[in-house]
Design a protein around this motif. Structure first.
Motif, PDB file in Angstrom:
ATOM      1  N   ARG A   1      -7.406   8.696   7.033  1.00 21.95           N
ATOM      2  CA  ARG A   1      -8.855   8.631   7.205  1.00 21.95           C
ATOM      3  C   ARG A   1      -9.683   9.221   6.064  1.00 21.95           C
ATOM      4  O   ARG A   1     -10.892   9.295   6.157  1.00 21.95           O
ATOM      5  N   ASN A   2      -9.028   9.672   4.961  1.00 21.60           N
ATOM      6  CA  ASN A   2      -9.860  10.251   3.904  1.00 21.60           C
ATOM      7  C   ASN A   2      -9.377  10.032   2.478  1.00 21.60           C
ATOM      8  O   ASN A   2     -10.090  10.378   1.550  1.00 21.60           O
ATOM      9  N   GLU A   3      -8.180   9.503   2.266  1.00 25.99           N
ATOM     10  CA  GLU A   3      -7.706   9.282   0.906  1.00 25.99           C
ATOM     11  C   GLU A   3      -7.587   7.784   0.671  1.00 25.99           C
ATOM     12  O   GLU A   3      -7.058   7.054   1.507  1.00 25.99           O
ATOM     13  N   THR A   4      -8.075   7.327  -0.475  1.00 27.47           N
ATOM     14  CA  THR A   4      -8.158   5.890  -0.713  1.00 27.47           C
ATOM     15  C   THR A   4      -7.318   5.449  -1.901  1.00 27.47           C
ATOM     16  O   THR A   4      -6.970   6.230  -2.773  1.00 27.47           O
ATOM     17  N   GLY A   5      -7.042   4.164  -1.892  1.00 31.25           N
ATOM     18  CA  GLY A   5      -6.338   3.518  -2.990  1.00 31.25           C
ATOM     19  C   GLY A   5      -6.625   2.037  -2.936  1.00 31.25           C
ATOM     20  O   GLY A   5      -7.278   1.549  -2.009  1.00 31.25           O
TER      21      GLY A   5
ATOM     22  N   ALA B   1       0.838  -1.205   0.000  1.00 32.52           N
ATOM     23  CA  ALA B   1       0.000   0.000   0.000  1.00 32.52           C
ATOM     24  C   ALA B   1       0.869   1.250   0.000  1.00 32.52           C
ATOM     25  O   ALA B   1       0.596   2.213  -0.737  1.00 32.52           O
ATOM     26  N   ARG B   2       1.917   1.257   0.800  1.00 34.53           N
ATOM     27  CA  ARG B   2       2.835   2.409   0.827  1.00 34.53           C
ATOM     28  C   ARG B   2       3.469   2.633  -0.541  1.00 34.53           C
ATOM     29  O   ARG B   2       3.559   3.756  -1.025  1.00 34.53           O
ATOM     30  N   ASN B   3       3.877   1.544  -1.201  1.00 39.09           N
ATOM     31  CA  ASN B   3       4.492   1.668  -2.519  1.00 39.09           C
ATOM     32  C   ASN B   3       3.503   2.163  -3.566  1.00 39.09           C
ATOM     33  O   ASN B   3       3.865   2.955  -4.437  1.00 39.09           O
ATOM     34  N   VAL B   4       2.268   1.718  -3.480  1.00 47.88           N
ATOM     35  CA  VAL B   4       1.234   2.227  -4.385  1.00 47.88           C
ATOM     36  C   VAL B   4       1.051   3.724  -4.148  1.00 47.88           C
ATOM     37  O   VAL B   4       0.976   4.516  -5.096  1.00 47.88           O
ATOM     38  N   TRP B   5       0.983   4.122  -2.891  1.00 49.25           N
ATOM     39  CA  TRP B   5       0.824   5.533  -2.512  1.00 49.25           C
ATOM     40  C   TRP B   5       1.951   6.386  -3.111  1.00 49.25           C
ATOM     41  O   TRP B   5       1.708   7.425  -3.719  1.00 49.25           O
ATOM     42  N   VAL B   6       3.180   5.902  -2.972  1.00 44.70           N
ATOM     43  CA  VAL B   6       4.335   6.686  -3.403  1.00 44.70           C
ATOM     44  C   VAL B   6       4.555   6.597  -4.916  1.00 44.70           C
ATOM     45  O   VAL B   6       4.642   7.619  -5.596  1.00 44.70           O
TER      46      VAL B   6
ATOM     47  N   THR C   1      -8.379  -8.148  -4.183  1.00 43.32           N
ATOM     48  CA  THR C   1      -8.037  -6.732  -4.027  1.00 43.32           C
ATOM     49  C   THR C   1      -7.905  -6.357  -2.554  1.00 43.32           C
ATOM     50  O   THR C   1      -8.616  -6.879  -1.708  1.00 43.32           O
ATOM     51  N   ALA C   2      -6.975  -5.455  -2.292  1.00 43.70           N
ATOM     52  CA  ALA C   2      -6.863  -4.826  -0.976  1.00 43.70           C
ATOM     53  C   ALA C   2      -7.107  -3.332  -1.177  1.00 43.70           C
ATOM     54  O   ALA C   2      -6.587  -2.726  -2.117  1.00 43.70           O
ATOM     55  N   TYR C   3      -7.915  -2.776  -0.324  1.00 45.27           N
ATOM     56  CA  TYR C   3      -8.236  -1.348  -0.355  1.00 45.27           C
ATOM     57  C   TYR C   3      -7.576  -0.700   0.849  1.00 45.27           C
ATOM     58  O   TYR C   3      -7.498  -1.307   1.911  1.00 45.27           O
TER      59      TYR C   3
ATOM     60  N   LYS D   1       0.086   9.451   7.864  1.00 42.44           N
ATOM     61  CA  LYS D   1       0.044   9.524   9.329  1.00 42.44           C
ATOM     62  C   LYS D   1      -0.589   8.257   9.901  1.00 42.44           C
ATOM     63  O   LYS D   1      -0.227   7.796  10.968  1.00 42.44           O
ATOM     64  N   ASN D   2      -1.566   7.699   9.200  1.00 36.24           N
ATOM     65  CA  ASN D   2      -2.159   6.417   9.581  1.00 36.24           C
ATOM     66  C   ASN D   2      -2.739   5.779   8.340  1.00 36.24           C
ATOM     67  O   ASN D   2      -2.977   6.444   7.330  1.00 36.24           O
ATOM     68  N   MET D   3      -2.927   4.465   8.424  1.00 32.76           N
ATOM     69  CA  MET D   3      -3.423   3.713   7.276  1.00 32.76           C
ATOM     70  C   MET D   3      -4.270   2.544   7.758  1.00 32.76           C
ATOM     71  O   MET D   3      -3.905   1.869   8.720  1.00 32.76           O
ATOM     72  N   GLU D   4      -5.375   2.341   7.082  1.00 31.12           N
ATOM     73  CA  GLU D   4      -6.221   1.170   7.315  1.00 31.12           C
ATOM     74  C   GLU D   4      -6.267   0.396   6.014  1.00 31.12           C
ATOM     75  O   GLU D   4      -6.345   0.982   4.933  1.00 31.12           O
ATOM     76  N   ILE D   5      -6.215  -0.934   6.122  1.00 31.82           N
ATOM     77  CA  ILE D   5      -6.218  -1.803   4.948  1.00 31.82           C
ATOM     78  C   ILE D   5      -7.355  -2.797   5.084  1.00 31.82           C
ATOM     79  O   ILE D   5      -7.530  -3.402   6.139  1.00 31.82           O
ATOM     80  N   TYR D   6      -8.114  -2.951   3.996  1.00 36.63           N
ATOM     81  CA  TYR D   6      -9.244  -3.876   3.947  1.00 36.63           C
ATOM     82  C   TYR D   6      -8.995  -4.865   2.816  1.00 36.63           C
ATOM     83  O   TYR D   6      -8.813  -4.451   1.668  1.00 36.63           O
TER      84      TYR D   6
END
Length: 73
Positions: A65-69, A30-35, A58-60, A46-51
């Motif tokens: 708390r407000n930006e998704t990927g 997820a961090r690599n996708v973000w970057v 798929t993982a979301y 600052k924080n991350m939730e993974i579903y």
């Protein structure tokens, strides 16, 4: 001296269809996708939730708390 168990120090493994991921694995992806895919800075996280939705392969994730990927697993 051993620390006593708390839910925060549990190791979680997601296994299905011959694949296996730890929570750390998913957070790194997820961090690599973000970057790299989304062009954002790691320092913005600052924080991350993974579903994880195995039925969708798929993982979301939600950052701050407000930006998704999402990414395929």
């Amino acid at each position: 001296m051993r620390k006593s168990f708390t839910p925060e120090n549990a190791n979680v493994h997601v296994q299905y269809g011959g694949k296996s991921y730890t929570g750390k694995d998913l957070a790194k992806i997820a961090r690599n996708v973000w970057v790299y895919d989304m062009g954002r800075k790691q320092t913005e996280i600052k924080n991350m939730e993974i579903y994880v939705k195995p039925e969708e392969n798929t993982a979301y994730f939600v950052v701050n708390r407000n930006e998704t990927g999402k990414f395929f697993i």
